[in-house]
Each structure stands twice: as structure tokens, then as C-alpha cells.
Design a protein around this motif. Structure first.
Motif, PDB file in Angstrom:
ATOM      1  N   GLN A  74       0.917  -1.024   0.011  1.00 11.61           N
ATOM      2  CA  GLN A  74       0.077  -0.076  -0.157  1.00 11.61           C
ATOM      3  C   GLN A  74       0.904   1.178  -0.085  1.00 11.61           C
ATOM      4  OE1 GLN A  74      -3.844   0.269   1.349  1.00 11.61           O
ATOM      5  NE2 GLN A  74      -3.849  -1.779   2.626  1.00 11.61           N
ATOM      6  N   LEU A  75       2.025   1.188   0.539  1.00 11.99           N
ATOM      7  CA  LEU A  75       2.858   2.464   0.633  1.00 11.99           C
ATOM      8  C   LEU A  75       4.016   2.364  -0.427  1.00 11.99           C
ATOM      9  CD1 LEU A  75       2.969   2.948   4.275  1.00 11.99           C
ATOM     10  CD2 LEU A  75       2.120   4.491   2.584  1.00 11.99           C
ATOM     11  N   ASN A  76       4.153   1.410  -1.247  1.00 11.79           N
ATOM     12  CA  ASN A  76       5.233   1.160  -2.196  1.00 11.79           C
ATOM     13  C   ASN A  76       5.501   2.531  -3.009  1.00 11.79           C
ATOM     14  OD1 ASN A  76       7.442  -0.416  -3.176  1.00 11.79           O
ATOM     15  ND2 ASN A  76       6.451  -0.410  -5.029  1.00 11.79           N
ATOM     16  N   ASP A  77       4.526   2.906  -3.781  1.00 14.28           N
ATOM     17  CA  ASP A  77       4.340   3.836  -4.633  1.00 14.28           C
ATOM     18  C   ASP A  77       4.972   5.333  -3.984  1.00 14.28           C
ATOM     19  OD1 ASP A  77       3.511   2.222  -6.705  1.00 14.28           O
ATOM     20  OD2 ASP A  77       1.523   2.888  -6.374  1.00 14.28           O
ATOM     21  N   SER A 111      10.085   8.948   7.332  1.00 15.42           N
ATOM     22  CA  SER A 111       9.344   9.204   6.062  1.00 15.42           C
ATOM     23  C   SER A 111       9.196   7.910   5.430  1.00 15.42           C
ATOM     24  CB  SER A 111      10.402   9.767   5.153  1.00 15.42           C
ATOM     25  OG  SER A 111      11.511   9.340   4.617  1.00 15.42           O
ATOM     26  N   HIS A 112       8.709   7.600   4.617  1.00 16.93           N
ATOM     27  CA  HIS A 112       8.038   6.288   3.811  1.00 16.93           C
ATOM     28  C   HIS A 112       9.411   5.617   3.480  1.00 16.93           C
ATOM     29  CE1 HIS A 112       4.888   9.281   3.436  1.00 16.93           C
ATOM     30  NE2 HIS A 112       4.114   8.051   3.595  1.00 16.93           N
ATOM     31  N   ALA A 113      10.368   6.558   2.988  1.00 13.28           N
ATOM     32  CA  ALA A 113      11.690   5.801   2.370  1.00 13.28           C
ATOM     33  C   ALA A 113      12.275   5.257   3.649  1.00 13.28           C
ATOM     34  CB  ALA A 113      12.749   6.680   1.734  1.00 13.28           C
ATOM     35  N   ALA A 114      12.476   5.962   4.865  1.00 11.31           N
ATOM     36  CA  ALA A 114      13.093   5.513   6.090  1.00 11.31           C
ATOM     37  C   ALA A 114      12.206   4.250   6.592  1.00 11.31           C
ATOM     38  CB  ALA A 114      13.106   6.433   7.089  1.00 11.31           C
ATOM     39  N   TYR A 115      10.786   4.379   6.625  1.00 12.58           N
ATOM     40  CA  TYR A 115       9.909   3.160   6.922  1.00 12.58           C
ATOM     41  C   TYR A 115      10.287   2.054   6.308  1.00 12.58           C
ATOM     42  CZ  TYR A 115       5.870   0.296   6.679  1.00 12.58           C
ATOM     43  OH  TYR A 115       5.159  -0.723   6.720  1.00 12.58           O
ATOM     44  N   PHE A 116      10.641   2.344   4.780  1.00 12.95           N
ATOM     45  CA  PHE A 116      10.904   1.029   4.237  1.00 12.95           C
ATOM     46  C   PHE A 116      12.083   0.195   4.559  1.00 12.95           C
ATOM     47  CE2 PHE A 116       7.167   1.942   1.603  1.00 12.95           C
ATOM     48  CZ  PHE A 116       6.937   0.759   1.449  1.00 12.95           C
ATOM     49  N   SER A 117      13.261   1.302   4.999  1.00  9.91           N
ATOM     50  CA  SER A 117      14.439   0.533   5.489  1.00  9.91           C
ATOM     51  C   SER A 117      13.929  -0.179   6.854  1.00  9.91           C
ATOM     52  CB  SER A 117      15.150   1.882   5.473  1.00  9.91           C
ATOM     53  OG  SER A 117      16.490   1.483   6.321  1.00  9.91           O
ATOM     54  N   MET A 145      13.422  -1.798  -1.311  1.00 13.69           N
ATOM     55  CA  MET A 145      13.972  -0.420  -1.238  1.00 13.69           C
ATOM     56  C   MET A 145      14.320  -0.297  -2.866  1.00 13.69           C
ATOM     57  SD  MET A 145      14.050   1.281   1.415  1.00 13.69           S
ATOM     58  CE  MET A 145      15.214   2.226   1.356  1.00 13.69           C
ATOM     59  N   SER A 146      13.437  -0.121  -3.613  1.00 11.91           N
ATOM     60  CA  SER A 146      13.696  -0.208  -5.107  1.00 11.91           C
ATOM     61  C   SER A 146      14.665   0.779  -5.418  1.00 11.91           C
ATOM     62  CB  SER A 146      12.396  -0.054  -5.952  1.00 11.91           C
ATOM     63  OG  SER A 146      12.491  -0.167  -7.263  1.00 11.91           O
TER      64      SER A 146
END
Length: 601
Positions: free
Chosen positions: A284-287, A468-474, A505-506
Motif C-alpha cells: 500500500q505504501l510502495n508507490d 519518512s516512507h523511505a526510512a519506513y521501508f528501510s 527499497m527499489s
């Protein structure tokens, strides 16, 4: 948790302590100790927070002796004479008695200004750790949740409790849950194992604990890093290279893997549920995360040229992106939030929201002169609900209550279910819920000075998600690694991270020249298959806030219901049942997803 996120949570954590004091009436028993200075007596409050080194040692002796005597007494009950009054009630009363006493022993280790007292407290901690077999955790976790699972390997006591269950004496639902928890704790401690397997279990636990302590100590002492190949590690025990000891322990106790063992007493119950949760969040948060990564890459290109963007750049450029978005100096805004105004505004807000009245008590016995003590009163009935100690500095926040020694007098009938002694995922939710008030202009103005000259844009910095979302994905990647290595055997961590990296982390490469595993040096220490927990709790807190408080931040009806329906039961009911009952439906992921999408970079 990053320093910035920790700073952001100071207000919310202090507020959570004030709120939790309302519905969580703990049972306290007198601590026999001499007063070193005259202090103001608190009606109904009999515990002490300021013991000497000698008093701590004597108290630890009393705790161990009392628990042993109680368990010996229960074990001596004839199987055909078992009843609630001679088996379950003594164990419940012991739990209520020991809870404040253990706190009195452990607290000084973290807050005392006396080296002798800190040393005595640390020594008491070690002795109690040996006695409370399940409490194998660091001092902070131990102090917060204090398992008090006294001698849960005693097969004689387990046999008596099982005999009580077979007898079928009618008891209420909360008592039934208490008995079930007792049985499960015994079994998770290996009481059903043969003597040979129990010795193996103890050996495994000791080995795991020793490795944990050595690893943490080495990480703390060593400030450099080494990149070593598997060949260069030749000669090291295979258990050093692969995470196997925990799996062996879990299988010994009847679980398929360590992850299922660790998660069973928590909200998801199974590792499969956690993996499904993480995958759904990722989808749900990838984009949004990929869009943010592109923004961060563009910032780096502007500042450094055509350099590759790697994981080592992530946190720095998140901060840079936030600075560009709000164009605000954090240091400048601090002048509008002096501690005294923040605390007074926060307390007023919680009084209004939860139908309470707080009164500060001067000259109370505390562990430091900067610690403040408040009594908590019900605004409608004027009943004294309890006390809380407010310590906003880098020591600790502790909640105490006003009720007497009987475990039957507390709101949650059993001390085992009161206070913060809840499932780890559930215990975090109240403070995460209260964090949301720190991002709303209405509540921020209640906690700030000179707010008439603070423009709305000044508040934006608090609204932005610092993670942020980027850090969340990390972080989500770490959670996936944590789950997989604790639910599978013979995992090559390098191959695992290489496989997961492009999926979560594309477009974000690893630091060139390093092993993928080196980016997660502490992944098996401290997380222990529950790395997911914080994100899980965030999701539930977001749903509670959006559904019940977002449109009316000081909605006393919603606040009072939260106090009575969520906080008051403590752990006496299943957490999911408690939250579902309050919401009137099953919890949803969507408020969390929407808030992150709305607050993206």
C-alpha cells in the motif's frame, strides 16, 4: 529509534504516563524502610522510591524468601483439596505484593545519584533475574513490565494449578484468564520437559544470554568496523555464523521456530500474521516510498553531483528534504515551547479530555529534586484515582497508584493485568495515540508560549512524519529480515538481504564494497522476532486517533470511554477484543496509510 524521533516523543511519553495513571490502579504493599528525611505522606500510597543500599539488599532477600514460601505452600496443597482460595488467590496476592517491591529494588539502578545505591540495585537486579526465570531482559524492559513469573519451572506448583483447572471450580472470566496465563508461563519455561531436556533448555538460554551480552558489549566498546568474508571467519563455531540457538530452544519447547515462540503471547499470535501485515503495508505504501526516494536522489544530485544514492544517504537527505519543505529552523521554534508551559498545557489538555483533575504535591519523597509528583482525581466523583511521578529528563517516567495491598482492590482485578504489564504491542499504543496531539495546531497552542506570533507554517514541522516512507521501508526491511531469520533455518543473511533489498527499497543500492549483512549488525540482538511491534502499534494508534479524536481533539466523551474501555481493563482481556469493542469494529490499516500518504515529502 532515531534521536529526532525520540525528541519528538518526549511530550507524548510524559503525557502517556499521566494518562495511564488514570485507569491502571496498581496494588502496592508497604516497604519496610527508615526515612532518611521527612516527607509528605500520600494517602493510600505505601511504596518507597528512595531506598538505601542496605535497604535494597534486605528487600531483595525478602522478595525471594516470600515468593519461595508462597510457592512451597501452594505446592503442599493435596490434589483433592485444591481450590481457588488455597491455590490461585495466594499466587495472585503474591504477584500484587511483589510488583511494587521489585520496582523499589530496580528503580535506583537507573535514577539514583549515589554510586553505592546504584551498585546495590544492580546486584539486586541480578539476583532477582535468577529468581524470576522468565524475566531475561534489560533493566528498562524489566522495570516496565516486571514479569514476576516466580520460579515458573516448579513442576510441583504447575501440577497443583492443573489439578485446580481439572476440578472445574466456577470462576469469573478475568480469573480464568489469570489461570490460563499462569499455565502458559509455566509451559513456556519448560515445566513439561523431562529433566534432561530441561537441562538442555537452561544451557541454551544461558548460552544465548551470554552471546547477547558479549555482542552488545563489543558493539558498545568498538567504534570501527571490519568487513570479513566467510573464509576469514573460518574456525568460528557454526552457531556464531548462523542464528540457530533460538530455534533449538523453541523446538525444545514444542514450537516450530523461535519467531512463533516469541510472538505467541503478543497480539498477532503467529509469525505468519506478522509477515502478512508487513507485506500488506509494503504494497500500500510502495508507490509513495518510491516517489520520496526520487526526491531524495534529486537532492543529492544537486548537492553532490552524479554520485550514487545509497542507504548511507537516507537519513541525511530526509532531513534536508524536510528543511526545504518548511524552511524552518528547529532551534528557532524551541523558544516557543519552554518546558514549564509545555507541561502545564499538556496536563490541562488531559484533564479536559479524560475528565480528570491533577494536583501537584510538594515535598514528596522522590529520586531527584527535579521529579514532580501529582495526584489524580476523577473530575466528576472527586475520587482519588492514583499518583504519578513526572520525570522529563533522561532518567525515567514511572506511574504509581493509590490503592492498598489487596490485589482484589485494583481496577483490573489481578495485578498481573495492571499497569504496563501488557502484551508488548498493546502497551505501546497509548503513548503512540497521544503523540498525535503534538501535531495539531489546537493542542500545540495549548502547550506553547507566544503562540499569537507563531505562524501556521511554524507548526508544519511537527506535522511532518520525521520517519519518512523511505526510512519506513528501510525499517520494514529490517523487520522482514528479523522475521525470516527467526522463522527459518540455515538462512544465509547476505543472500537474504540481497533478495529482499530490491523488493522493499527499489532503486536504493547498498554501500559499495560492504557485505549486505553489515548494514544490519544488530538485527538479531534486541529484536528477537518482534522488530515489527512498533509499526504494528502505530497502525492501531492511528486508527484510534482518526476514528475517535481527530475531528474533536478535546472530545471528553471519547476520552472517558477510552479511559474506561481501553486503559482500565489493562491485560484482563484480549487486546484485540478491547480495541475492537472501543472502535465498534475491527481495526483498520487505512488511517495509517492515509496519514503517511498525506504527509509524504
Amino acid at each position: 529509534m532515531s534521536p529526532r524521533r525520540r525528541e519528538r516523543r518526549v511530550i507524548a511519553v510524559a503525557g502517556a504516563a499521566a494518562l495511564v495513571a488514570v485507569g491502571l490502579n496498581l496494588a502496592f504493599s508497604a516497604v519496610a524502610a527508615h526515612h532518611r528525611r521527612k516527607r509528605r505522606e500520600l494517602p493510600g500510597f505505601t511504596a518507597q522510591v528512595n531506598l538505601s543500599a542496605a535497604e535494597i539488599k534486605r528487600l531483595a532477600d525478602r522478595i525471594i524468601t516470600k515468593s519461595k514460601n508462597t510457592y512451597d505452600s501452594v505446592a503442599a496443597v493435596p490434589l483433592d483439596k485444591v481450590s481457588f482460595s488455597n491455590v490461585i488467590a495466594p499466587l495472585a496476592e503474591l504477584d500484587a505484593l511483589q510488583f511494587p517491591l521489585v520496582q523499589a529494588c530496580v528503580l535506583p539502578r537507573m535514577v539514583s545519584t549515589s554510586e553505592d545505591v546504584r551498585r546495590a540495585s544492580a546486584e539486586a537486579q541480578k539476583r532477582l533475574d535468577c529468581h524470576f526465570l522468565l524475566c531475561r531482559c534489560n533493566a528498562v524492559t524489566y522495570f516496565l513490565f516486571i514479569c514476576l513469573d516466580v520460579t515458573r519451572q516448579r513442576e510441583d506448583v504447575y501440577r497443583i494449578i492443573k489439578a485446580f483447572m481439572v476440578k472445574g471450580e466456577r470462576i469469573d472470566p478475568e480469573a480464568t484468564r489469570f489461570v490460563q496465563c499462569l499455565v502458559k508461563e509455566f509451559e513456556r519455561n519448560g515445566v513439561k520437559l523431562t529433566q534432561t531436556k530441561r537441562k538442555e533448555m537452561d544451557k541454551l538460554r544461558s548460552c544465548i544470554e551470554e552471546l547477547n551480552l558479549k555482542y552488545i558489549q563489543n558493539m558498545s566498546d568498538f567504534t570501527k568496523f571490519l568487513v570479513l568474508t566467510e573464509d576469514e571467519l573460518a574456525g568460528m563455531p557454526i552457531d556464531f555464523l548462523k542464528v540457530q540457538l533460538r530455534h533449538r530452544l523453541a523446538r525444545l519447547l514444542g514450537y516450530p521456530n523461535y519467531s512463533d515462540f516469541a510472538i505467541e503471547p503478543r497480539m498477532p499470535k503467529t509469525s505468519r500474521k506478522v509477515l502478512e501485515f508487513l507485506e500488506e503495508m509494503s504494497e500500500q505504501l510502495n508507490d509513495v516510498a518510491n516517489r520520496e526516494l526520487n526526491i531524495l536522489k534529486e537532492l543529492k544530485m544537486k548537492e553532490e553531483g552524479n554520485a550514487q544514492f545509497g542507504m548511507e544517504d537516507l537519513l541525511y537527505y530526509i532531513k534536508r528534504a524536510e528543511e526545504f519543505k518548511v524552511d524552518l529552523d528547529i532551534g528557532e521554534i524551541k523558544q516557543y515551547f519552554p518546558a514549564s508551559l509545555v507541561i502545564s498545557g499538556m496536563l490541562k489538555m488531559f484533564q479536559d479530555l479524560f475528565a480528570l483533575r491533577f494536583e501537584e504535591i510538594k515535598d514528596a519523597d522522590v529520586w531527584h529534586d527535579t521529579v514532580r509528583v501529582f495526584s489524580v482525581w476523577d473530575a466528576s466523583s472527586s475520587d482519588l484515582l492514583g499518583y504519578f511521578f513526572l520525570d522529563i529528563y533522561a532518567r525515567f517516567v514511572r506511574v504509581h497508584a493509590s490503592k492498598g495491598p489487596s490485589c482484589r482492590a485494583i481496577r483490573a482485578t489481578y495485578s498481573r493485568f495492571s499497569g504496563l504489564r501488557l502484551e508488548g504491542d498493546f502497551a505501546e499504543i497509548p503513548s503512540l495515540l497521544l503523540e498525535n496531539w503534538c501535531y495539531e495546531s489546537v493542542s500545540l497552542k495549548m502547550m506553547s508560549g507566544f503562540h499569537q506570533v507563531v505562524q501556521n507554517s511554524a507548526y508544519d514541522v511537527y506535522v511532518i512524519e520525521l520517519l519518512s516512507h523511505a526510512a519506513y521501508f528501510s525499517w520494514k526491511k529490517r523487520c522482514l529480515v528479523d522475521q525470516i531469520i527467526h522463522s527459518s533455518e540455515n538462512v544465509d543473511i547476505d543472500d537474504l538481504i540481497k533478495d529482499l533489498h530490491p523488493k522493499v527499497m527499489s532503486g536504493l543500492p547498498l554501500l559499495e564494497g560492504t557485505s549486505p549483512a553489515s548494514c544490519f549488525p544488530r538485527i538479531t540482538i534486541g529484536y528477537d522476532a518482534v522488530c515489527y511491534s512498533y509499526i504494528w502499534s502505530e497502525v492501531f494508534a492511528a486508527d484510534l486517533f482518526v476514528s475517535k479524536f481527530k475531528d474533536d481533539l478535546l472530545n471528553q466523551h471519547a476520552g472517558l470511554r477510552f479511559r474506561n474501555k481501553v486503559l482500565a481493563p489493562g491485560g484482563s482481556k484480549d487486546p484485540l477484543e478491547i480495541i475492537t469493542n472501543y472502535l465498534g469494529r475491527e481495526p483498520s490499516l487505512q488511517p495509517f496509510i492515509q496519514s503517511r500518504t498525506r504527509n509524504s515529502l
